[in-house]
Scaffold this active site. Structure first.
Site, PDB file in Angstrom:
ATOM      1  N   GLU A  73       0.970  -1.209  -0.192  1.00  0.00           N
ATOM      2  CA  GLU A  73       0.001   0.049   0.043  1.00  0.00           C
ATOM      3  C   GLU A  73       1.071   1.357   0.095  1.00  0.00           C
ATOM      4  OE1 GLU A  73      -2.859   1.881   3.345  1.00  0.00           O
ATOM      5  OE2 GLU A  73      -3.074  -0.104   3.195  1.00  0.00           O
ATOM      6  N   ASP A  82      -4.124  10.372   9.215  1.00  0.00           N
ATOM      7  CA  ASP A  82      -2.931   9.688   9.588  1.00  0.00           C
ATOM      8  C   ASP A  82      -2.253  10.275  11.065  1.00  0.00           C
ATOM      9  OD1 ASP A  82      -2.754   8.709   7.137  1.00  0.00           O
ATOM     10  OD2 ASP A  82      -1.850  10.362   6.275  1.00  0.00           O
TER      11      ASP A  82
END
EC number: 4.2.1.20
Length: 262
Positions: free
Chosen positions: A51, A62
């Protein structure tokens, strides 16, 4: 519809082991060449699917480790052309399919069809899109079907049954099953909501569900694969690359991949 490369990789991992390990790294961190070497090493050390994250200026999902890594790439002048170059180089060396994790704005700015065609030409397998839902993704659904790319949508514990059915119907490759509400990062214990959510996705008709956010060791991978088809690991791999280089990352992947067999 034929089985995609991502589905095939996960099904092979389930047949040969307990399930799949999906490894995340930001592209161009700490630089382009190292990120290519790191992704190749990740695949050779036990990751079934790669990924690649697109560095973005407002990464709302994030955690700090990944934010710092993507900011490093952005400050060095990251361009989307580097993403396609990296995927081309990685897929020339390893068979593991490469998905791209990206917020939707960079795709729109680049052009949805242009992005899809360039991703396909580079050997990429599809997109994970954390900030766009199927009901707002008509153009992407149409283009991905036509070009032949997987589209991985996210399911959260807060999703309604109706939304889970829509996500299951429109996702290909797998459904990214969010283990806990909040940003990415390691957790000492995975939220039990992941197990419940995976069960709800099964009831909604989903074939493959991979759990991400908070998985950071082999024991958590093994636990996740008791009920899910794959475990997604990011923060701990990014930290390993940051602190130990490609060799340090490879060692970390080998260690965590043991959870797919234990």
């Amino acid at each position: 519809m034929s089985t995609s490369r991502v589905e095939a990789a996960i099904l092979t991992a389930k047949r040969e082991r307990k399930g799949a390990l999906i490894g995340y790294l930001p592209v161009a961190f700490p630089d382009l060449d190292t990120s290519v070497d790191a992704a190749i090493a990740m695949a050779r050390s036990g990751a079934d699917v790669i990924e690649f994250g697109v560095p973005y200026s407002d990464p709302v999902m994030d955690g700090l480790v990944i934010q710092e890594a993507t900011q490093t790439a952005l400050k060095a002048g990251f361009k989307l052309s580097q993403l396609f170059e990296a995927i081309t180089r990685v897929t020339a060396e390893v068979d593991a399919p490469v998905l791209v994790m990206t917020y939707w704005n960079p795709v729109v700015q680049y052009g949805v069809e242009r992005f899809a065609k360039d991703l396909k030409a580079a050997g990429g397998a599809g997109l994970i899109t954390p900030d766009i839902t199927p009901d707002a993704a008509a153009e992407w659904i149409e283009v991905s079907e036509r070009v032949g790319l997987d589209r991985v949508f996210l399911a959260a514990p807060t999703s309604t049954d109706e939304r889970l059915r829509m996500i299951s119907e429109q996702s290909t490759g797998f459904v990214y099953t969010v283990s806990t509400m909040g940003i990415t990062g390691e957790r000492s214990e995975l939220d039990a909501a992941a197990r419940v959510l995976t069960g709800r996705l099964r009831d909604a008709g989903d074939k493959l569900a991979c759990v991400g956010i908070g998985i950071s060791n082999a024991e958590q991978v093994a636990s996740t694969l008791e009920y899910a088809d794959g475990a997604i690991v990011g923060t701990v791999f990014v930290r390993a690359l940051r602190d130990g280089g490609v060799d340090g990352l490879a060692a970390e992947v080998r260690e965590i991949a043991q959870g797919t067999t234990s």
